[in-house]
Write a protein that holds these residues in place. Structure first.
Motif, PDB file in Angstrom:
ATOM      1  N   TYR A   1      40.057  30.758  38.237  1.00 27.41           N
ATOM      2  CA  TYR A   1      38.664  30.439  37.243  1.00 27.41           C
ATOM      3  C   TYR A   1      38.513  31.627  35.794  1.00 27.41           C
ATOM      4  N   GLY A   2      39.257  32.500  35.841  1.00 29.66           N
ATOM      5  CA  GLY A   2      39.268  33.643  35.766  1.00 29.66           C
ATOM      6  C   GLY A   2      38.229  34.779  35.502  1.00 29.66           C
ATOM      7  N   ILE A   3      37.878  35.119  36.944  1.00 34.94           N
ATOM      8  CA  ILE A   3      36.946  36.032  37.257  1.00 34.94           C
ATOM      9  C   ILE A   3      37.601  36.455  38.678  1.00 34.94           C
ATOM     10  N   LYS A   4      37.469  38.254  38.670  1.00 30.95           N
ATOM     11  CA  LYS A   4      38.200  38.957  39.499  1.00 30.95           C
ATOM     12  C   LYS A   4      36.999  39.110  40.455  1.00 30.95           C
ATOM     13  N   SER A   5      36.242  39.532  40.154  1.00 37.26           N
ATOM     14  CA  SER A   5      34.931  40.102  41.056  1.00 37.26           C
ATOM     15  C   SER A   5      34.596  38.853  42.378  1.00 37.26           C
ATOM     16  N   LEU A   6      34.969  39.229  43.229  1.00 42.21           N
ATOM     17  CA  LEU A   6      34.419  38.485  44.715  1.00 42.21           C
ATOM     18  C   LEU A   6      33.279  37.860  44.692  1.00 42.21           C
ATOM     19  N   GLY A   7      32.455  38.467  44.133  1.00 39.85           N
ATOM     20  CA  GLY A   7      30.523  38.786  44.351  1.00 39.85           C
ATOM     21  C   GLY A   7      30.102  38.054  42.962  1.00 39.85           C
ATOM     22  N   VAL A   8      30.615  38.030  41.986  1.00 41.17           N
ATOM     23  CA  VAL A   8      30.588  37.217  41.588  1.00 41.17           C
ATOM     24  C   VAL A   8      30.879  36.055  41.779  1.00 41.17           C
ATOM     25  N   PHE A   9      31.798  35.649  41.471  1.00 38.85           N
ATOM     26  CA  PHE A   9      32.392  34.138  42.249  1.00 38.85           C
ATOM     27  C   PHE A   9      32.067  33.499  42.896  1.00 38.85           C
TER      28      PHE A   9
ATOM     29  N   LEU B   1      35.048  31.054  51.744  1.00 35.02           N
ATOM     30  CA  LEU B   1      34.029  32.641  51.871  1.00 35.02           C
ATOM     31  C   LEU B   1      34.545  33.464  53.370  1.00 35.02           C
ATOM     32  N   SER B   2      34.497  32.038  54.879  1.00 32.30           N
ATOM     33  CA  SER B   2      35.413  32.616  55.739  1.00 32.30           C
ATOM     34  C   SER B   2      36.715  32.928  55.959  1.00 32.30           C
ATOM     35  N   LEU B   3      37.317  32.998  54.791  1.00 27.04           N
ATOM     36  CA  LEU B   3      38.964  33.583  55.179  1.00 27.04           C
ATOM     37  C   LEU B   3      38.799  35.360  55.083  1.00 27.04           C
ATOM     38  N   HIS B   4      39.670  35.305  55.899  1.00 27.67           N
ATOM     39  CA  HIS B   4      39.606  36.314  56.272  1.00 27.67           C
ATOM     40  C   HIS B   4      40.548  37.900  55.061  1.00 27.67           C
ATOM     41  N   ASN B   5      41.194  36.526  54.688  1.00 28.06           N
ATOM     42  CA  ASN B   5      42.611  37.523  53.313  1.00 28.06           C
ATOM     43  C   ASN B   5      41.986  37.316  52.649  1.00 28.06           C
ATOM     44  N   GLN B   6      41.252  38.770  51.832  1.00 30.78           N
ATOM     45  CA  GLN B   6      40.763  38.577  50.073  1.00 30.78           C
ATOM     46  C   GLN B   6      41.843  38.280  49.456  1.00 30.78           C
TER      47      GLN B   6
ATOM     48  N   LYS C   1      42.290  33.770  63.468  1.00 28.95           N
ATOM     49  CA  LYS C   1      43.768  35.022  63.087  1.00 28.95           C
ATOM     50  C   LYS C   1      42.988  34.378  60.670  1.00 28.95           C
ATOM     51  N   ILE C   2      42.962  33.594  60.346  1.00 26.73           N
ATOM     52  CA  ILE C   2      42.562  33.581  59.305  1.00 26.73           C
ATOM     53  C   ILE C   2      41.492  32.995  58.849  1.00 26.73           C
ATOM     54  N   VAL C   3      40.403  32.525  59.612  1.00 29.13           N
ATOM     55  CA  VAL C   3      39.319  31.884  59.460  1.00 29.13           C
ATOM     56  C   VAL C   3      38.154  32.896  60.016  1.00 29.13           C
ATOM     57  N   SER C   4      37.076  32.739  59.602  1.00 29.76           N
ATOM     58  CA  SER C   4      36.135  33.533  60.542  1.00 29.76           C
ATOM     59  C   SER C   4      35.250  33.003  62.302  1.00 29.76           C
TER      60      SER C   4
END
Length: 289
Positions: free
Chosen positions: A185-193, A170-175, A113-116
């Motif tokens: 780490y001062g990063i807003k974009s998950l793609g960039v992170f 990366l497998s967390l369901h909770n974005q 329920k939490i992880v893929s």
């Protein structure tokens, strides 16, 4: 059938035949070849080769090949200290934020329920009997709590590889949780992170396994952002990877970032007057001297 083994004397003769200047003398060359190995050292005279027969350009010195080898080794040692700090910090953020959010589920990393589903399904291949036996706190946990399938996250994740921990993140369901960690780490974009984490992991694995670093080429192009402006021609270069590492390190410790940056600059500065090595630093590594 593969090539046959050669003696050190034969290796030296072969290098001389390929235009290598044995400026350290044959005795010292033998010592070095028996220490580092002909095959491994070959990666470091590769930049000086001019044809498919492994002939070397005029003026190629054996001493420069050895200097390049130790430059690579020293750089791996410097970066390893930074990478270790980043790895520990990232594990801490993941453990802290996710464990507190799912505070009633200490083994949230094994909950579909939490992880893929894919991560949970493959986790027993990580959490083996050998894993439990070789990590003392995990072993002690199961000795005291024999009915537990897994030890809590704050114990278990400490002993996972950096690659496994990134995969778990990366497998967390909770974005929202993923974003919360990225924002540390001062990063807003998950793609960039994800892109930056993948870059860090790539360099970390090279350093950990003593692979070739100076001409490493990241398979995934490093993304340019307002945070870190990456030259289009250097999206796969080691110098850009170093910038990502230093950015993360600065978010953890400004002083450690300054220290590592100075160490790298001082290392490269040693070769300002060595044309053969400085050209590799600029053209292969992508670092401006």
């Amino acid at each position: 059938m593969g090539k046959t083994a050669t003696t050190v004397d034969e290796q030296i003769d072969k290098l001389k035949g390929r235009n290598m200047t044995m400026d350290l003398g044959d005795v010292k060359a033998k010592e070095i070849l028996l220490d580092i190995g002909y095959y491994r050292l070959g990666f470091y005279w590769n930049p000086f080769e001019i044809d498919e027969h492994h002939n070397l350009k005029n003026g190629t010195k054996f001493s420069d090949v050895v200097k390049l080898y130790y430059l690579d080794t020293d750089l791996k040692h410097i970066l390893s200290r930074a990478l270790n700090r980043i790895e520990i910090n990232f594990k801490t953020q993941l453990i802290y934020y996710v464990s507190n959010y799912y505070d009633k589920n200490p083994t949230w990393f094994a909950d579909k329920k939490i992880v893929s589903h894919q991560f949970v399904k493959g986790f027993p291949k990580i959490y083996t009997e050998s894993f439990k036996k070789n990590n003392k706190p995990i072993k002690n946990h199961h000795r005291k709590h024999s009915n537990d399938i897994y030890a809590p996250a704050w114990k278990t994740l400490e002993y996972l590889t950096f690659g496994s921990v990134i995969k778990l993140y990366l497998s967390l369901h909770n974005q929202d949780l993923q974003k919360k960690i990225a924002e540390q780490y001062g990063i807003k974009s998950l793609g960039v992170f994800e892109n930056y984490l993948t870059t860090i992991l790539f360099i970390r694995n090279i350093c950990a396994h003593s692979d070739l670093l100076f001409d490493s080429y990241t398979p995934l192009g490093i993304k340019s952002t307002p945070i870190i402006d990456i030259d289009r021609n250097k999206r796969h270069s080691l110098s850009s990877s170093i910038r990502i590492i230093c950015y993360f390190l600065e978010k953890i410790s400004v002083n450690r970032c300054k220290e590592i940056t100075k160490n790298i600059n001082d290392l490269f500065a040693q070769f300002n007057d060595n044309k053969a090595i400085s050209e590799i630093i600029v053209n292969k590594i992508g670092y401006e001297l």
